[in-house]
Design a protein around this motif. Structure first.
Motif, PDB file in Angstrom:
ATOM      1  N   ASP A  70       0.826  -1.200   0.000  1.00 11.71           N
ATOM      2  CA  ASP A  70       0.000   0.000   0.000  1.00 11.71           C
ATOM      3  C   ASP A  70       0.867   1.259   0.000  1.00 11.71           C
ATOM      4  O   ASP A  70       2.061   1.207   0.283  1.00 11.71           O
ATOM      5  N   SER A  71       0.249   2.380  -0.321  1.00 14.56           N
ATOM      6  CA  SER A  71       1.001   3.634  -0.434  1.00 14.56           C
ATOM      7  C   SER A  71       1.598   4.065   0.899  1.00 14.56           C
ATOM      8  O   SER A  71       2.625   4.729   0.937  1.00 14.56           O
ATOM      9  N   GLY A  72       0.993   3.645   2.017  1.00 16.62           N
ATOM     10  CA  GLY A  72       1.537   3.963   3.328  1.00 16.62           C
ATOM     11  C   GLY A  72       2.868   3.276   3.588  1.00 16.62           C
ATOM     12  O   GLY A  72       3.655   3.737   4.419  1.00 16.62           O
ATOM     13  N   THR A  73       3.134   2.198   2.896  1.00 11.38           N
ATOM     14  CA  THR A  73       4.412   1.496   2.988  1.00 11.38           C
ATOM     15  C   THR A  73       5.386   2.030   1.945  1.00 11.38           C
ATOM     16  O   THR A  73       6.567   2.226   2.231  1.00 11.38           O
ATOM     17  N   ILE A  74       4.895   2.269   0.732  1.00  6.56           N
ATOM     18  CA  ILE A  74       5.746   2.704  -0.377  1.00  6.56           C
ATOM     19  C   ILE A  74       6.273   4.123  -0.180  1.00  6.56           C
ATOM     20  O   ILE A  74       7.448   4.398  -0.448  1.00  6.56           O
ATOM     21  N   THR A  75       5.438   5.024   0.301  1.00  8.45           N
ATOM     22  CA  THR A  75       5.846   6.426   0.422  1.00  8.45           C
ATOM     23  C   THR A  75       7.091   6.612   1.295  1.00  8.45           C
ATOM     24  O   THR A  75       8.058   7.239   0.855  1.00  8.45           O
ATOM     25  N   PRO A  76       7.149   6.047   2.515  1.00  6.17           N
ATOM     26  CA  PRO A  76       8.372   6.209   3.309  1.00  6.17           C
ATOM     27  C   PRO A  76       9.570   5.471   2.704  1.00  6.17           C
ATOM     28  O   PRO A  76      10.713   5.930   2.817  1.00  6.17           O
ATOM     29  N   LEU A  77       9.314   4.359   2.022  1.00  6.99           N
ATOM     30  CA  LEU A  77      10.383   3.608   1.362  1.00  6.99           C
ATOM     31  C   LEU A  77      11.026   4.474   0.272  1.00  6.99           C
ATOM     32  O   LEU A  77      12.256   4.579   0.189  1.00  6.99           O
ATOM     33  N   ILE A  78      10.185   5.105  -0.552  1.00  2.00           N
ATOM     34  CA  ILE A  78      10.677   5.993  -1.614  1.00  2.00           C
ATOM     35  C   ILE A  78      11.414   7.181  -0.998  1.00  2.00           C
ATOM     36  O   ILE A  78      12.463   7.603  -1.496  1.00  2.00           O
TER      37      ILE A  78
END
Length: 159
Positions: A70-78
Motif C-alpha cells: 500500500d502507499s503507506g508502505t511505499i511512500t516512506p520507502l521511496i
C-alpha cells in the motif's frame, strides 16, 4: 475446482502449506538481509530498485501495485531511497497528483553492484535453474488461485 469436503485438513503446523510458505519467506528475508547489507538496502528497497532498473521510471502508484504494497508502505520507502540519493521524485506536468520515481546516476550505478547479492541468493536456493523455474511457476499459480479465491469470497459475502 476441488470440493472442500474432499480435502484432508492438516493436523500439525508442518503439514500446513501456508506455514511452509511463511517459513520460506522468513528464510528468504534472512538470506537477503545478509546479501543486501553491502548495498545498504532492505529487501523492499531492493525490490523497488529492481523495478526501476528494469522500467526506468514508474509512478508511486505503479510501484505500489507491482510490489503489492500500500502507499503507506511505499511512500516512506521511496523517501528513504531519495534521501540515499538513489532515486528522484518528479511531479508530472500534465497531472500534478502523479509523482514519478526515477533513478539517479548513483541509483543506476548500484545495479552493477547488485550481482553478488543475486548470486548469493541463487546459491542459497540450492536448486538448478529448472527446479527454481518449476517452483516459481507453482508459487505463482498458488498466488493466482488464492487471489481468485479471495475475490470470490469477498463478492459472495457482499451478496
Amino acid at each position: 475446482m476441488t470440493n472442500a469436503d474432499d480435502i484432508q485438513l492438516p493436523e500439525g503446523l508442518d503439514e500446513m502449506l501456508c506455514f511452509a510458505v511463511y517459513k520460506a519467506e522468513q528464510a528468504f528475508n534472512r538470506v537477503y538481509r545478509v546479501a543486501l547489507e553491502p548495498l545498504g538496502l532492505t529487501y523492499p528497497q531492493f525490490l523497488t530498485m529492481r523495478l526501476l532498473w528494469r522500467e526506468g521510471s514508474l509512478s508511486v502508484g505503479e510501484i505500489s501495485d507491482r510490489l503489492g504494497l500500500d502507499s503507506g508502505t511505499i511512500t516512506p520507502l521511496i523517501k528513504r531511497l531519495n534521501a540515499m540519493g538513489l532515486v528522484k521524485k518528479t511531479r508530472r506536468a500534465d497531472d500534478e497528483r502523479r509523482v514519478d520515481i526515477s533513478l539517479t546516476e548513483q541509483g543506476r550505478a548500484l545495479e552493477a553492484k547488485s550481482a553478488p547479492a543475486m548470486q548469493c541468493v541463487a546459491k542459497a536456493l540450492g536448486m538448478d535453474r529448472d527446479a527454481a523455474q518449476h517452483t516459481l511457476s507453482t508459487i505463482n499459480q498458488l498466488t493466482s488461485n488464492l487471489a481468485s479465491s479471495t475475490v470470490l469470497t469477498q463478492s459472495s459475502s457482499e451478496d
